[in-house]
Design an enzyme around this catalytic site. Structure first.
Site, PDB file in Angstrom:
ATOM      1  N   SER B  68       0.858  -1.285  -0.105  1.00  0.00           N
ATOM      2  CA  SER B  68      -0.027  -0.047  -0.043  1.00  0.00           C
ATOM      3  C   SER B  68       0.728   1.320   0.115  1.00  0.00           C
ATOM      4  O   SER B  68       0.401   2.376  -0.486  1.00  0.00           O
ATOM      5  CB  SER B  68      -1.100  -0.014   1.246  1.00  0.00           C
ATOM      6  OG  SER B  68      -0.530   0.220   2.445  1.00  0.00           O
ATOM      7  N   ARG B  91      -5.648  -4.116 -20.771  1.00  0.00           N
ATOM      8  CA  ARG B  91      -6.117  -5.246 -19.640  1.00  0.00           C
ATOM      9  C   ARG B  91      -5.734  -4.918 -18.233  1.00  0.00           C
ATOM     10  O   ARG B  91      -6.274  -5.857 -17.318  1.00  0.00           O
ATOM     11  CB  ARG B  91      -5.549  -6.494 -20.445  1.00  0.00           C
ATOM     12  CG  ARG B  91      -6.122  -6.902 -21.548  1.00  0.00           C
ATOM     13  CD  ARG B  91      -7.516  -7.325 -21.703  1.00  0.00           C
ATOM     14  NE  ARG B  91      -7.794  -8.313 -20.942  1.00  0.00           N
ATOM     15  CZ  ARG B  91      -7.777  -9.537 -21.193  1.00  0.00           C
ATOM     16  NH1 ARG B  91      -7.292  -9.930 -22.100  1.00  0.00           N
ATOM     17  NH2 ARG B  91      -8.247 -10.425 -20.145  1.00  0.00           N
ATOM     18  N   HIS B  92      -4.778  -4.129 -18.017  1.00  0.00           N
ATOM     19  CA  HIS B  92      -4.308  -3.800 -16.614  1.00  0.00           C
ATOM     20  C   HIS B  92      -5.363  -2.675 -16.192  1.00  0.00           C
ATOM     21  O   HIS B  92      -5.385  -1.740 -16.283  1.00  0.00           O
ATOM     22  CB  HIS B  92      -3.082  -3.236 -16.804  1.00  0.00           C
ATOM     23  CG  HIS B  92      -1.973  -4.299 -17.401  1.00  0.00           C
ATOM     24  ND1 HIS B  92      -1.115  -4.661 -16.369  1.00  0.00           N
ATOM     25  CD2 HIS B  92      -1.912  -4.549 -18.414  1.00  0.00           C
ATOM     26  CE1 HIS B  92      -0.460  -5.682 -16.962  1.00  0.00           C
ATOM     27  NE2 HIS B  92      -0.565  -5.455 -18.240  1.00  0.00           N
ATOM     28  N   ARG B 103     -14.100   6.757 -33.137  1.00  0.00           N
ATOM     29  CA  ARG B 103     -15.272   7.287 -33.545  1.00  0.00           C
ATOM     30  C   ARG B 103     -15.414   8.674 -33.707  1.00  0.00           C
ATOM     31  O   ARG B 103     -16.263   9.215 -34.570  1.00  0.00           O
ATOM     32  CB  ARG B 103     -16.519   7.020 -32.441  1.00  0.00           C
ATOM     33  CG  ARG B 103     -16.431   5.377 -32.096  1.00  0.00           C
ATOM     34  CD  ARG B 103     -17.543   5.219 -31.078  1.00  0.00           C
ATOM     35  NE  ARG B 103     -18.980   5.573 -31.536  1.00  0.00           N
ATOM     36  CZ  ARG B 103     -19.951   5.705 -30.822  1.00  0.00           C
ATOM     37  NH1 ARG B 103     -19.752   5.484 -29.555  1.00  0.00           N
ATOM     38  NH2 ARG B 103     -21.268   5.834 -31.465  1.00  0.00           N
ATOM     39  N   ARG B 170     -13.840   2.364 -40.173  1.00  0.00           N
ATOM     40  CA  ARG B 170     -12.633   1.533 -39.900  1.00  0.00           C
ATOM     41  C   ARG B 170     -12.211   0.109 -39.919  1.00  0.00           C
ATOM     42  O   ARG B 170     -11.378  -0.365 -39.450  1.00  0.00           O
ATOM     43  CB  ARG B 170     -12.212   2.131 -38.338  1.00  0.00           C
ATOM     44  CG  ARG B 170     -13.373   1.736 -37.350  1.00  0.00           C
ATOM     45  CD  ARG B 170     -13.105   2.382 -35.747  1.00  0.00           C
ATOM     46  NE  ARG B 170     -14.100   2.266 -34.918  1.00  0.00           N
ATOM     47  CZ  ARG B 170     -14.295   2.562 -33.570  1.00  0.00           C
ATOM     48  NH1 ARG B 170     -13.058   2.933 -33.121  1.00  0.00           N
ATOM     49  NH2 ARG B 170     -15.306   2.502 -32.885  1.00  0.00           N
ATOM     50  N   HIS B 193       3.910  -3.912 -11.181  1.00  0.00           N
ATOM     51  CA  HIS B 193       3.212  -5.414 -11.707  1.00  0.00           C
ATOM     52  C   HIS B 193       3.242  -5.212 -13.051  1.00  0.00           C
ATOM     53  O   HIS B 193       3.538  -6.221 -13.687  1.00  0.00           O
ATOM     54  CB  HIS B 193       1.623  -5.102 -11.117  1.00  0.00           C
ATOM     55  CG  HIS B 193       0.930  -6.364 -11.237  1.00  0.00           C
ATOM     56  ND1 HIS B 193       1.199  -7.922 -10.891  1.00  0.00           N
ATOM     57  CD2 HIS B 193      -0.068  -6.630 -12.357  1.00  0.00           C
ATOM     58  CE1 HIS B 193       0.444  -8.645 -11.410  1.00  0.00           C
ATOM     59  NE2 HIS B 193      -0.501  -8.048 -12.219  1.00  0.00           N
ATOM     60  N   ARG B 198       5.430  -6.983 -18.447  1.00  0.00           N
ATOM     61  CA  ARG B 198       5.552  -6.569 -19.860  1.00  0.00           C
ATOM     62  C   ARG B 198       7.011  -6.200 -20.148  1.00  0.00           C
ATOM     63  O   ARG B 198       7.499  -6.158 -21.402  1.00  0.00           O
ATOM     64  CB  ARG B 198       4.868  -5.356 -19.998  1.00  0.00           C
ATOM     65  CG  ARG B 198       3.353  -5.456 -19.870  1.00  0.00           C
ATOM     66  CD  ARG B 198       2.540  -6.552 -20.584  1.00  0.00           C
ATOM     67  NE  ARG B 198       1.308  -6.601 -20.271  1.00  0.00           N
ATOM     68  CZ  ARG B 198       0.502  -7.456 -20.842  1.00  0.00           C
ATOM     69  NH1 ARG B 198       0.945  -8.528 -21.858  1.00  0.00           N
ATOM     70  NH2 ARG B 198      -0.819  -7.744 -20.717  1.00  0.00           N
TER      71      ARG B 198
END
Lengths: 237, 237, 237, 237
Positions: B68, B91-92, B103, B170, B193, B198
């Site tokens: 923390s 995804r993280h 758009r 697109r 993390h 990665r």
């Protein structure tokens, strides 16, 4: 009601959504709506006092945005959708996701989304579409798209054949169209947040059909009181 | 040290990452490492006891996964990267994201990622690459890719010209290659993390270069003690 | 404006809140409001177009609940508050917390909250208070409380002296009154959610004073446009 | 296996934990372990290949910290525990909580935790306990505690009787001892994180017994493969 587990709804040209599981399971003696009411009642150690008052409590919770009891119900879906849909879905960060990997699994010839109709750019909303092109234009665009998909897939396949990694060969693919299958899970509170945004008229069609299918085929049958309160206090606002 | 704010590092052929802001700001009298130590010390209402013991406490926190205090430091980046990178980055789910919208904004002719080299599919890891194709194959693949990008962009542009909405046009694009600019924010614990996963050798190159740039150009200069402890207790494991 | 960093506001009888840091730091050339606007503009790769249009964009974001740009601003506080306050604060799960540990640090004689006035149970809201007891009753209750605190602390101290662990000796303490110091961090979006709930008239006084202090002394000076939009579109609803 | 739903385990002197529900429900044809395996298999669109290979895949996921499939299983408990336990439990911010409200519901005479034995302060770990006091000291402390609870409750009751609000009258109570009933929900991945920390030897006894009960009576019977892999790759480290 139990038959919603395992039910599959077809969407777009090659997609679908299926309810894999739910908590509480529909075979359970406690309904989803009552699981919400029971969780709320722990705050005052209360017991069910008959259907009418249970429903009234649930409506009170929704109206006053007491959201935590709605987090006590879970939905798990298996979904096949094009990347253009997932690209927006994945931004809902409270969902749990298990995704098909394009690094692991090669894509196949038929894994690309072809729209039924081509929508025109909206005049007032720079981020949306409205109306469609003419039938003639539609045919031209769709024919061009299908031919383009074939060319793209041929290039992808040729790259794979020459030994290129899957993770890199996909640069040749029409990435927004590629169908992926994911397993996704979310609680009822966060699902309602998703539905509110993605069932809205300015949501992109390719995700709106998934949101609408979730609502109509799964959420509403599974949580009839919650759906009624959701329409009254959240959707109508 | 202050000059890391605003520093931009070029990555891939057209991408970059820039540190927009950090908390504590480097102009602050309290360093990032000390902000972590100070947060940890609140648990026993302690005060700094000199550099040596402060650093020792920070190493203790890392070693015993007291995570923390590391959440008390924030990094905010502006990043330009192809969708194939974002597809994994998004995804993280603890990161905060503000994303360029396809758009809203039309893509431009030059917005597509062309790799320097083509990597071969790994033999043992079905999900990774290893080695590269020959120079001759490389030229053939790259030429084919560039030509394919031109064709794709022409089709995209033609669809836009005929009034098709940006959100749908697109579909003609090589989606995995499209460059997007995002603003992203994360705390130091969750950044570590991300870096652990990665910067790993089996991470896809197109995201690994971003992770490595973050670590080398921003994380390490901003949090030297934390970086040292991270290498010792997390990366080396 | 910079002087809000380090500013401490006294609250209740022995509590306080202090702004430890903020991102963007007030010494920064970019204001907090502009950090929000800049994050939003990445969606269409836009640039600032003068103060009037920047402010208009921020109001648009608030009105239409585009919440992610507001997550790009962070506040870090150091707070001393009784457990009865933390008990509710800790339920806001998006905050980052570093808490003083009652297992590690013994409590001291003077670490207990004594209210100024005793509030009566509300008639209509089973969960709230309204009005106060008479002055005479007030004196009786406060005298009883102080005496009870002294007795409790004596028992706690005696348990510690006989070798009992701190984690267990605290069973003798009036737990809801014990003052704890925490370091807490949150982004502006989630802070507004907290403020909306905890500045409300039915929030418990012991947390409401903290929420009001945050709003008046830190949030409003740091983010004047955001505060104005928050009052108009969120608080007034 | 189905009988774990509804099973209640008594803990401490007046507490308990009960498994309210689980996803997948034990009556389901798909076990919890297989729900994890199935979620993982979506990444390569695979199918079950027999028990041996399914189990091997699950062990692979645990060993390499592929955590997302474990998020696809949910546990919902109803728990009665003293505040000193909740005070630590509530810090696990990924859990969903519905809590009994001390503002709404008055506490009763018998709602206070009395420990069996009094543990001594640890010599080496400033934050823990080790060993116990003598039997004689134990009796003295417990007698003092019970008498103190009676006095505290009398003062609380007197405050309520004189019209003081419940939210404020509780200042008279031995807050750390007060029993609360909560409904809590968590996925298997985050539950393992909780178990790792709270089953550890330096966790406070009053939360450790809850963690151990969850593991022994619910987690292990519900997810036997996962429990085996958890012991091998996480607990043993």
């Amino acid at each position: 009601m139990e038959e919603i587990i395992g039910k599959r709804v077809d969407l777009l040209d090659k997609g679908w959504i299926e309810l894999v599981d739910m908590m509480p399971h529909p075979a359970n003696s406690v309904s989803g709506d009552m699981a919400i009411v029971n969780a709320a009642r722990v705050s005052f150690l209360g017991e069910s006092k008959g259907e009418e008052r249970d429903k009234k409590l649930l409506f009170y919770l929704m109206k006053h945005r007491h959201t935590s009891p709605f987090e006590m119900v879970e939905f798990k879906f298996r979904v096949r959708a094009p990347l253009v849909t997932w690209w927006q879905w994945a931004r809902h960060r409270v969902w749990n996701f298990n995704a098909q990997s394009g690094r692991y699994t090669p894509f196949e010839e038929n894994d690309f989304y072809v729209p039924d109709v081509w929508r025109r750019q909206a005049k007032d909303n720079k981020q949306a579409s409205e109306g469609t092109v003419t039938d003639a234009e539609n045919r031209v665009l769709t024919d061009a798209l299908i031919e383009h998909y074939e060319n793209s897939f041929t290039l992808y396949q040729r790259a794979l054949d020459s030994g290129v990694s899957r993770e890199q060969a996909r640069l040749f693919l029409p990435g927004f169209s590629v169908y992926y299958t994911w397993v996704v899970k979310v609680d009822a509170h966060n699902l309602m947040h998703f539905l509110k945004l993605r069932m809205a008229s300015d949501a992109q069609y390719e995700i709106r059909v998934y949101a609408e299918a979730i609502y109509k085929h799964f959420f509403k049958p599974a949580l009839p009181w919650t759906a009624e309160a959701f329409e009254q206090f959240i959707l109508a606002v």
